[in-house]
Design an enzyme around this catalytic site. Structure first.
Site, PDB file in Angstrom:
ATOM      1  N   HIS A 179       0.835  -1.195   0.000  1.00 12.81           N
ATOM      2  CA  HIS A 179       0.000   0.000   0.000  1.00 12.81           C
ATOM      3  C   HIS A 179       0.874   1.252   0.000  1.00 12.81           C
ATOM      4  O   HIS A 179       2.088   1.194   0.245  1.00 12.81           O
ATOM      5  CB  HIS A 179      -0.928  -0.012   1.215  1.00 12.81           C
ATOM      6  CG  HIS A 179      -2.037  -1.017   1.100  1.00 12.81           C
ATOM      7  ND1 HIS A 179      -3.082  -1.091   1.990  1.00 12.81           N
ATOM      8  CD2 HIS A 179      -2.272  -1.990   0.171  1.00 12.81           C
ATOM      9  CE1 HIS A 179      -3.906  -2.057   1.632  1.00 12.81           C
ATOM     10  NE2 HIS A 179      -3.429  -2.623   0.529  1.00 12.81           N
TER      11      HIS A 179
ATOM     12  N   GLU B 220       1.126   3.760   2.016  1.00  9.55           N
ATOM     13  CA  GLU B 220       1.779   4.102   3.285  1.00  9.55           C
ATOM     14  C   GLU B 220       3.058   3.296   3.475  1.00  9.55           C
ATOM     15  O   GLU B 220       4.075   3.820   3.952  1.00  9.55           O
ATOM     16  CB  GLU B 220       0.824   3.833   4.459  1.00  9.55           C
ATOM     17  CG  GLU B 220      -0.448   4.650   4.416  1.00  9.55           C
ATOM     18  CD  GLU B 220      -1.609   3.906   3.772  1.00  9.55           C
ATOM     19  OE1 GLU B 220      -2.731   3.997   4.293  1.00  9.55           O
ATOM     20  OE2 GLU B 220      -1.381   3.215   2.741  1.00  9.55           O
TER      21      GLU B 220
ATOM     22  N   SER C  89     -31.742   2.682 -21.877  1.00  5.14           N
ATOM     23  CA  SER C  89     -32.307   2.018 -20.704  1.00  5.14           C
ATOM     24  C   SER C  89     -31.498   2.323 -19.455  1.00  5.14           C
ATOM     25  O   SER C  89     -32.050   2.469 -18.356  1.00  5.14           O
ATOM     26  CB  SER C  89     -32.384   0.508 -20.939  1.00  5.14           C
ATOM     27  OG  SER C  89     -31.094  -0.074 -21.010  1.00  5.14           O
TER      28      SER C  89
END
Length: 366
Positions: A52, A54, A303
């Site tokens: 990650h 960090e 739609s």
């Protein structure tokens, strides 16, 4: 918060954007570590399953993370997933202050990361540049809070709003530069969706060329599972995934032919196209698909707009005029009765790409 805090958070957000297309279904995250007014470490989440942001920033800072301020674009994780919790790494690094732009609504985190850091006596500030971070993480936030992917609509049209001639010819409305942008979009999404009519008329591959960070599942909405076995999609189904989304009552024989050719067939419950589309999107969400690109045709896009399921629009307008009442427009469906109910775009971007005008924006929600 000072202007210096804002400056460092802007840098973290800039870094986070580098993960687009690589980290989903995780959020894009950037991190900056600052000591005595100087950036001593920075990082971003580079790929799903990898370290990650960090962790990258703490590794880059080394011992200089001690008593520093850590800026991160979303709340640090506090649970064991594919990687260890970032909160523990922050505590071990000796950071004395954490500034985050956004809390993470993921049920595995949802305030727990902030609470764990605060319980350790570290000062935490939440909300700096929150609007920017929320925009950056919008697809992830939608997926974790609603279970549905972020839906991107794309089409090309002429100045008079036509997507093909009266005979159905549509190659090519937009120029090569515009088509290159579409390939970039395809290369960062989890799925590319078209209706059977578009698949039949254009016989597209729906792949990204050159390839991007992701290989999108190519999806055809085809109630009767009648996609031709001779189509490029079916003939390349063993090279890149193809899924046909059909109605519950589609013939078993048609399903067997497609599955024998390597195509996945998904039966979607619902009496109407809109209901079946909602069932399909729900299944894509369960598969943790984050971004889905819908390229047409006009009935399918109509739609989706009728059901208010579109989140983002990319439109290419070519300097051509076709005319004729039988030349199709990009969006049909039921539409709205009052101008006040028209779908509006926010964060609109307009640029010239070759001879075309390229507009993109997000659907404004009340």
């Amino acid at each position: 918060m000072s202007k210096h805090d804002e400056q460092f958070m802007r840098r973290a957000l800039e870094l986070a954007g580098r993960g687009e297309g690589h980290v989903e279904p995780n959020p894009m995250v950037g991190c900056v570590i600052v000591s005595e007014g100087e950036i001593v470490g920075e990082g971003w989440h580079r790929k799903f399953g990898g370290p990650h942001a960090e962790i990258e920033a703490i590794r880059a800072a080394g011992p200089r993370a001690q008593d520093a301020t850590l800026y991160v674009t979303i709340e640090p994780c506090c649970h064991q997933g594919k990687t260890p919790p970032c909160t523990q790494a922050i505590l071990d690094a000796g950071v004395h202050r954490v500034v985050t732009a956004l809390g993470d609504p993921n049920p595995d985190i949802s305030g727990g990361g902030i609470e764990k850091i605060r319980e350790a006596g570290i000062e935490v500030y939440v909300g700096l540049a929150e609007d920017v971070a929320r925009d950056l993480c919008a697809p992830y936030l939608k997926l974790v809070t609603t279970g549905s992917p972020w839906i991107i609509a794309k089409w090309a049209m002429t100045l008079d709003g036509k997507m093909a001639t009266r005979s159905g010819n549509s190659k090519w409305i937009s120029g090569e530069a515009s088509r290159s942008i579409v390939h970039v979009l395809r290369g960062r999404v989890d799925a590319v969706v078209v209706g059977r009519g578009t698949a039949e008329a254009d016989d597209p591959l729906l792949t990204a060329r050159p390839v991007g960070p992701r290989t999108a599942t190519r999806i055809v909405v085809d109630s009767a599972a009648r996609l031709s076995l001779e189509s490029q999609l079916v003939r390349t189904a063993r090279d890149a995934p193809v899924l046909v989304a059909c109605a519950d009552d589609a013939p078993q024989s048609a399903e067997q032919q497609l599955t024998s050719a390597g195509v996945e067939v998904l039966r979607c419950a619902g009496a109407t196209r809109g209901e079946r589309m909602e069932a399909l999107l729900g299944e894509l969400g369960r598969r943790r698909m984050t971004n889905v690109l819908v390229e047409g045709g006009s009935e399918l896009l109509g739609s989706l707009f009728d059901a208010q399921l579109i989140d983002e629009v990319h439109m290419f307008i070519a300097p051509k005029i076709l005319g004729g009442p039988d030349a199709p427009s990009p969006i049909v469906g039921t539409g709205v009765e009052q101008m006040a109910d028209a779908c509006r775009l926010a964060s609109l971007k307009i640029e010239q790409v070759g001879d075309d005008v390229y507009l993109s924006g997000r659907v404004a929600r009340l």
